[in-house]
Design an enzyme around this catalytic site. Sequence first.
Site, PDB file in Angstrom:
ATOM      1  N   HIS A 201      38.537  42.277  43.740  1.00 33.86           N
ATOM      2  CA  HIS A 201      39.020  42.853  42.463  1.00 33.86           C
ATOM      3  C   HIS A 201      40.331  42.159  42.039  1.00 33.86           C
ATOM      4  O   HIS A 201      41.398  42.780  41.994  1.00 33.86           O
ATOM      5  CB  HIS A 201      39.246  44.350  42.678  1.00 33.86           C
ATOM      6  CG  HIS A 201      39.363  45.168  41.434  1.00 33.86           C
ATOM      7  ND1 HIS A 201      40.237  44.873  40.417  1.00 33.86           N
ATOM      8  CD2 HIS A 201      38.709  46.286  41.054  1.00 33.86           C
ATOM      9  CE1 HIS A 201      40.122  45.783  39.473  1.00 33.86           C
ATOM     10  NE2 HIS A 201      39.199  46.661  39.829  1.00 33.86           N
ATOM     11  N   GLU A 307      36.593  39.589  38.532  1.00 30.36           N
ATOM     12  CA  GLU A 307      36.268  40.120  39.854  1.00 30.36           C
ATOM     13  C   GLU A 307      34.908  39.588  40.310  1.00 30.36           C
ATOM     14  O   GLU A 307      33.877  39.914  39.735  1.00 30.36           O
ATOM     15  CB  GLU A 307      36.239  41.652  39.777  1.00 30.36           C
ATOM     16  CG  GLU A 307      37.460  42.231  39.070  1.00 30.36           C
ATOM     17  CD  GLU A 307      37.268  43.680  38.623  1.00 30.36           C
ATOM     18  OE1 GLU A 307      36.447  44.396  39.216  1.00 30.36           O
ATOM     19  OE2 GLU A 307      37.940  44.097  37.667  1.00 30.36           O
TER      20      GLU A 307
END
Length: 332
Positions: A201, A307
């Site tokens: 992320h 991500e």
Amino acid sequence: MVDRPNKPSALSSTPGLNPQAQVSISHGSSRVTAVLPTGQSVEVHLYGATVLSWKDSRGQEQLWLSETTKLDGSKAIRGGIPLVFPVFGPSPPDHPATAQLPQHGFARTSRWEFLGKSTSESSEVFQSSRGQSSAEVATADLSVKLDFGLSSGNLEPEVRKLWPHAFGLIYSVTLGCNSLSTSLVVTNEDDKPFDFQVLFHTYFGISDINKTEIAGLDKAEYLDKTEGYAAKTQSANVSFTRETDRVYTPVGGPREPVSIVESGKKRFDVVRDNLGDVVVWNPWQDKAAGMADFGPDDGYKKMVCVEAGSVRGWQVLEPGDAFECAQTIVPQ
Ligand SMILES: O=P(O)(O)OC[C@H]1O[C@@H](O)[C@H](O)[C@@H](O)[C@@H]1O
């Protein structure tokens, strides 16, 4: 060469390298920091094995970290590179196996173990293309890999109850002179299969979201989470004028870079290995202001999440099997 973290702070030199070519590693109770002789650095918090900081040789930070994030283990770290495992987002209603887990799973909120570091050098490219002395070559091409581990046996008992599988995770963060790689190996140590999702992320630091675009997603199908997961197709680069929360499946495959472009110039390439999806997220003004751990409120202008993950379906892992994936970020 692997050093076990038995010294709280150490300078380690690698045999065969220029004596100046030392990687500095410091390992406190909650953070591990590595600095290359050429100045690049990375810092990883053991809470979530979250990369907090990645600086280039001039000391310029490449990632975004919220000013108001908690770093005391009470909440997932907002910024850097949190690791999402074994579920992305809230558990989907049709997936009871992860129904008890919090959003984005438990990897980012568990305390990981630092397993050690290894250094390596690859000299040929610089030697032949630039004709530098061998000492300079070794310095220029040194990289350091930090390994972190989390297994079912190390989970807090209440977390283990929520996802009762025997597993092992090895997460490696590799700092190179001009790249940062994160890679994960998931092993199934159970006697039955389990399935999971995984995602790096990454919060990239940028100078202005209004001048930022994401390239490499043209013609990709995506799910728009701001419109109830509506299925759409991207045309041209992604630009930002409001909250953006999309799950892309790029057409070029994992090896085709997805790029962060600022004012028309490429800033980062993200190359994926065994990760079919890319989430693009920016909370924009209202959502950013509504998150207590997101600061400053206008910090959304200085970050974009790109991500790399495997999140549209599920990876099924049979007993004894392993799954490996990675992303490499290359500043341009
Ligand atoms: O607030 P969290 O749990 O860290 O999640 C941040 C964002 O993470 C993104 O990956 C999701 O697509 C968003 O929907 C989510 O809002």
